[in-house]
Design a protein around this motif. Structure first.
Motif, PDB file in Angstrom:
ATOM      1  N   ASP A   5       0.831  -1.192   0.000  1.00 24.98           N
ATOM      2  CA  ASP A   5       0.000   0.000   0.000  1.00 24.98           C
ATOM      3  C   ASP A   5       0.868   1.245   0.000  1.00 24.98           C
ATOM      4  O   ASP A   5       1.888   1.301   0.691  1.00 24.98           O
ATOM      5  N   GLN A  34      -0.425  -3.130   5.026  1.00 24.23           N
ATOM      6  CA  GLN A  34      -1.805  -3.008   5.489  1.00 24.23           C
ATOM      7  C   GLN A  34      -2.313  -4.405   5.797  1.00 24.23           C
ATOM      8  O   GLN A  34      -2.227  -5.291   4.956  1.00 24.23           O
ATOM      9  N   PHE A  72      -7.286  -5.059   0.294  1.00 27.06           N
ATOM     10  CA  PHE A  72      -6.917  -4.159  -0.784  1.00 27.06           C
ATOM     11  C   PHE A  72      -8.050  -3.201  -1.108  1.00 27.06           C
ATOM     12  O   PHE A  72      -7.873  -2.255  -1.844  1.00 27.06           O
ATOM     13  N   HIS A  93      -9.595  -0.472   0.442  1.00 25.09           N
ATOM     14  CA  HIS A  93      -9.080   0.221   1.597  1.00 25.09           C
ATOM     15  C   HIS A  93     -10.071   1.206   2.200  1.00 25.09           C
ATOM     16  O   HIS A  93     -10.989   1.668   1.563  1.00 25.09           O
ATOM     17  N   GLU A 139      -4.625   6.662  -0.083  1.00 32.55           N
ATOM     18  CA  GLU A 139      -3.825   5.467  -0.314  1.00 32.55           C
ATOM     19  C   GLU A 139      -4.197   4.846  -1.648  1.00 32.55           C
ATOM     20  O   GLU A 139      -5.291   5.050  -2.173  1.00 32.55           O
ATOM     21  N   SER A 179      -3.407   0.781  -3.560  1.00 37.20           N
ATOM     22  CA  SER A 179      -2.841  -0.541  -3.302  1.00 37.20           C
ATOM     23  C   SER A 179      -2.292  -1.147  -4.583  1.00 37.20           C
ATOM     24  O   SER A 179      -2.852  -0.969  -5.655  1.00 37.20           O
TER      25      SER A 179
END
Length: 282
Positions: A125, A136, A140, A142, A147, A149
């Motif tokens: 991430d 993380q 995925f 999130h 962010e 991924s």
């Protein structure tokens, strides 16, 4: 830029051990692609008619992380080759299913008739502002702001690991999860070495859904093969033939993943009930 990754796959000596329906909870990305009909048609049984227009059908990917399932916590990537007619509606056809659980792989092959394979999902991430990558521990899909991924999917086969694709999931934006919906996703399956019959099954889904920016799928990296495995395969023509067919199917599935995305939906608070498949008369 520093980075960290989580790489894992689980193992279990037996199947689910429970009867249908099978319940899965987690989150997922459902992304639709325009797939060339000639690519999709190579996967579709001859007795089924591909839904197509202007040389294309509707395929894509279903990328999920299950927090709770009959196989425990695991990740799944379903490559959807296209849509086939099932009057008065239509059904999806999966060309490849990748899971980081041996238990889920065996169940998919034997019970659902899916072309399932064990894989490694390597996740990292990154901050959208190019801050160092970090681990993380959840999913995925999130929830933390700013962010994105990166996921590398590696298929495992004997002594080799084959990189299927790299998936970049963009910054999801706000925390709004969208309205609650209920949908049914019917699919055909079967006609595999593990389950030769043509099957039909349905996934009943309850979730919060919202449209998101499409994930970017990139080409795989160099295949990593064990030299000893290569020597054995070169000596066995029947094994070579099997590998050739398998490689062609894998390459076509990668082509599906690399096709043009047209829409992406994020499923949060996902509750998916998979019904037992039924045999389709041909």
């Amino acid at each position: 830029m520093g980075e960290s990754a989580t790489t894992s796959y689980s193992s279990s000596p037996s199947g689910y051990g429970i009867g249908p329906p099978w319940l899965f909870r987690g989150r997922a990305l459902y992304q639709l692609h325009l797939v060339k009909a000639e690519i999709a048609r190579a996967f579709i049984p001859k007795e089924l008619k591909l839904v197509e227009a202007f040389g294309y059908t509707l395929g894509g990917l279903f990328l999920a992380h299950y927090d709770d399932s009959p196989a425990g916590v695991f990740d799944e990537l379903v490559v959807i080759a296209g849509i086939v007619w099932n009057p008065p509606t239509s059904c999806a056809w999966a060309s490849r299913v990748l899971v980081n659980s041996h238990e889920a792989c065996r169940h998919g092959r034997k019970e659902i008739g899916l072309p399932s394979h064990v894989a490694i999902f390597s996740k990292r991430d990154a901050k959208a502002s190019d801050q160092p990558l970090y681990k993380q521990r959840t999913s995925f899909i999130h929830s933390k702001p700013k962010e994105h991924s990166e996921i590398q999917v590696l298929e495992m086969e004997d002594y080799s690991q084959t990189s299927i694709c790299n998936i970049s999931l963009p910054f999801a934006g706000d925390c709004w999860m969208g309205p609650k919906i209920r949908i049914s996703l019917p699919s055909f399956s079967g006609q595999t070495t593990h389950n030769p019959q043509l099957l039909k099954y349905s996934c009943q889904i309850e979730c919060r859904v919202r449209a998101v920016k499409s994930a970017k799928v990139s080409r795989p990296r160099i295949i990593q093969l064990d030299e000893f495995s290569n020597d054995i395969r070169a000596k066995e023509k029947n094994v070579d033939d099997r590998l050739s067919t398998e490689n062609e199917e894998r390459d076509r599935s990668i082509a599906v993943l690399l096709s043009k995305p047209i829409m992406a939906l994020e499923f949060n608070l996902l509750k998916m009930q998979v019904e037992a498949p039924t045999v389709v008369a041909t």
